[in-house]
Scaffold this motif. Sequence first.
Motif, PDB file in Angstrom:
ATOM      1  N   HIS A 422      19.242 -30.467 -21.979  1.00  0.00           N
ATOM      2  CA  HIS A 422      20.513 -31.105 -22.292  1.00  0.00           C
ATOM      3  C   HIS A 422      20.503 -31.822 -23.631  1.00  0.00           C
ATOM      4  O   HIS A 422      21.555 -32.102 -24.186  1.00  0.00           O
ATOM      5  CB  HIS A 422      20.851 -32.119 -21.198  1.00  0.00           C
ATOM      6  N   THR A 428      19.161 -24.813 -35.210  1.00  0.00           N
ATOM      7  CA  THR A 428      19.975 -23.652 -34.824  1.00  0.00           C
ATOM      8  C   THR A 428      19.194 -22.378 -35.129  1.00  0.00           C
ATOM      9  O   THR A 428      18.255 -22.375 -35.939  1.00  0.00           O
ATOM     10  CB  THR A 428      21.312 -23.628 -35.584  1.00  0.00           C
ATOM     11  N   ARG A 438      25.722 -21.443 -26.535  1.00  0.00           N
ATOM     12  CA  ARG A 438      25.926 -22.790 -27.095  1.00  0.00           C
ATOM     13  C   ARG A 438      26.148 -22.627 -28.596  1.00  0.00           C
ATOM     14  O   ARG A 438      25.244 -22.811 -29.411  1.00  0.00           O
ATOM     15  CB  ARG A 438      24.728 -23.692 -26.822  1.00  0.00           C
ATOM     16  N   ASP A 440      27.036 -23.038 -32.373  1.00  0.00           N
ATOM     17  CA  ASP A 440      27.181 -24.060 -33.412  1.00  0.00           C
ATOM     18  C   ASP A 440      28.279 -23.564 -34.346  1.00  0.00           C
ATOM     19  O   ASP A 440      28.075 -22.650 -35.152  1.00  0.00           O
ATOM     20  CB  ASP A 440      25.854 -24.240 -34.157  1.00  0.00           C
ATOM     21  N   ILE A 472      23.463 -20.329 -32.545  1.00  0.00           N
ATOM     22  CA  ILE A 472      23.489 -21.219 -31.382  1.00  0.00           C
ATOM     23  C   ILE A 472      22.639 -22.462 -31.656  1.00  0.00           C
ATOM     24  O   ILE A 472      21.688 -22.428 -32.444  1.00  0.00           O
ATOM     25  CB  ILE A 472      22.995 -20.514 -30.094  1.00  0.00           C
ATOM     26  N   THR A 475      18.382 -26.700 -27.679  1.00  0.00           N
ATOM     27  CA  THR A 475      18.234 -27.994 -27.006  1.00  0.00           C
ATOM     28  C   THR A 475      16.805 -28.135 -26.527  1.00  0.00           C
ATOM     29  O   THR A 475      16.066 -27.151 -26.437  1.00  0.00           O
ATOM     30  CB  THR A 475      19.180 -28.121 -25.807  1.00  0.00           C
TER      31      THR A 475
END
Length: 671
Positions: A422, A428, A438, A440, A472, A475
């Motif tokens: 999370h 990236t 996800r 960017d 992306i 995380t």
Amino acid sequence: MTSRLRYSPWDGTQVVFDVDALDVMEELTDDLLYSGDVNAALRRLLQEGMTDRDGRRLEGLTDLIERLRERREELLANSDLGSAVEGIGQELTEITDMERAEMDCQEAAARASGDEEWARSAQESFTNKRFDLDLMPPDLAGQMKALDRYDFTSDEAAERFEALTERLRGQLLDQAFNQMSGAMANLSPEELARNRDMMAELNSMLEARSEGREPDFEGFMERFGDMFPENPQDLDELLEALARRMAATQALMNSLSPEQRAELAALSEQIMSDLGLNFEMSRLADNLRQMFPDAGWSARYDTSGFDPLDLAQASELMSELGDLDSLQGLLRSAATPGALGEVDLDRLSELMGPEAAEQVERLAELTRQLQEAGLIDTKEGRLELTPAGLRRLGQNALAQVFRQLRNDQLGTHDHPDIGVGHEPAYVTRPWEWGDPFRVDLHATVRNAVLREAAEGRRPTGRVSLSPDDFEIAETEHQVRAATVLMLDLSLSMPMRDYFLPAKRVAMALHGLITMQFPRDYLGIVGFSEVARVLRADQLPEASWDYVYGTNMAHGFQLARELLAHEQGTKQILMVTDGEPTAHIGPSGEPQFQYPPSQATIDATLTEVGRCTRAGIRINTFMLEPDGGLARFVERLTQINGGRAFFADPQNLGEFVLVDFVEQRRKLLRQR
């Protein structure tokens, strides 16, 4: 309400001391960590002052009091107080010499005229006058009285004596009523009578108040308000100003030699006896002395300089010295910034310059700044930290600790374990089939614009995306740590100057976890003869215990109980300066023994074993290079598998915080 602002051209001199509430809070940090007492920390800041972010210095009360003392010593060292009386005698001698010279001149002229009758008459007359001058009393009052009745031959001597009488009367009145509008400039019989009536009415109002009746202050100001240009708003304000002035007059009398004091008192009686002025002034002084007994009526000053003073200058010197003493006393007794509201800033500016008044005004605002920022509040009459203040204290402690770290100790570790957690990793990469989407947006649109430009397309205001453009955001996995800080509160900690660094670390850990790891748990256990759990809001006020004993066993027990209810990786960080010397005996009471008894060692290691079986890592930070402590900690780490450090108090925070952050990173890499 509308605010009015005034602007002026910048000339390079408008340099002001610039601090806000956060600057003040940072200045108070160490004091708050040491004692937890906001009031005591503010008192220290009041005394010592602080420096703003641009390096400008806000003087503390200690500096201001020293400047007041130096000014006082300068005045006493340069002034000759006795000259105020001696100068009057010298002027009277000059007047009589002037009169004798004129008689000699006229007698010589009579003899030179050839008129024997005129010569004989002049000789007889001047012989009698010289006899009167020769028989004048030696004291000033007697001389003033004799000359007041004397028929001067010299018009110039007569005028000079008249001017001296008026000047002395004005100076004596001015001692009690400084800068009264018009009263000192025109001492006609009518004005003298008005001064007497004013003092008589003041005395009547004082006596009315003492009898429980309400004085007619408004009516008094209608009749005599022009004599008080400072425009007092009530009777108390007027009387307090008069009391200070009359007390300065009494200080002048006290500071003279007994002979000079008697001379001046008799002179005042002689000059002010007209129209009952002396009676009303004495009556007013007695009334004010009863109302304001602490105004400085018994003050006395010893001057040692050579600068001559007249009576007016001597009176002003006494007033200035009295105000300097009063300001020193007020500044010495100021326990909180709010107490400085009693300082007369206008008078301070007159005595020490506008910068001193501005410094006191800024000091007086410190509490208000902190309260308006929500960092402190008043509870049951005392200033205490608010939750926001507690957080700020932790942030400041953290900043102090992190300023000591070397560049290679934090922020240089790679994090190879990139996944679908999370927390953003702020990295990236191009999207691949199967990746979570996800996106960017910034990186994706930038890729599309650069691709179209490389293909030679003309800008149309619209961007077309292709699968290769997608980028992306990666995380990192999240881990949760549960930490208990065990803080040694035994008496040896402050005795060895270890308490402040240890407490700073506790606040820094609280700040670190609150800001960067809000899901983590931090518990705090203080231990000395016995141990106790501390809440975060109790930490600023936590202090050492005035008892002997280092009860690690009880501390480990409480830490284990706190961690039993927490999830995630569990650890204890213990900061101590001594080996265990106390444990809870079978009776439930603490048992202390130094050197440590085997029972204490066994009880402590038993708790270490329980923590180990509960999966709790114990890391120990030793503050004292003690052989007994080192041997015990070696056994502790063998049982538990934790680590042990010897930490100098100056780098204690560096060890603890680097270790805490590094442990989190290791946990991340292990997932």
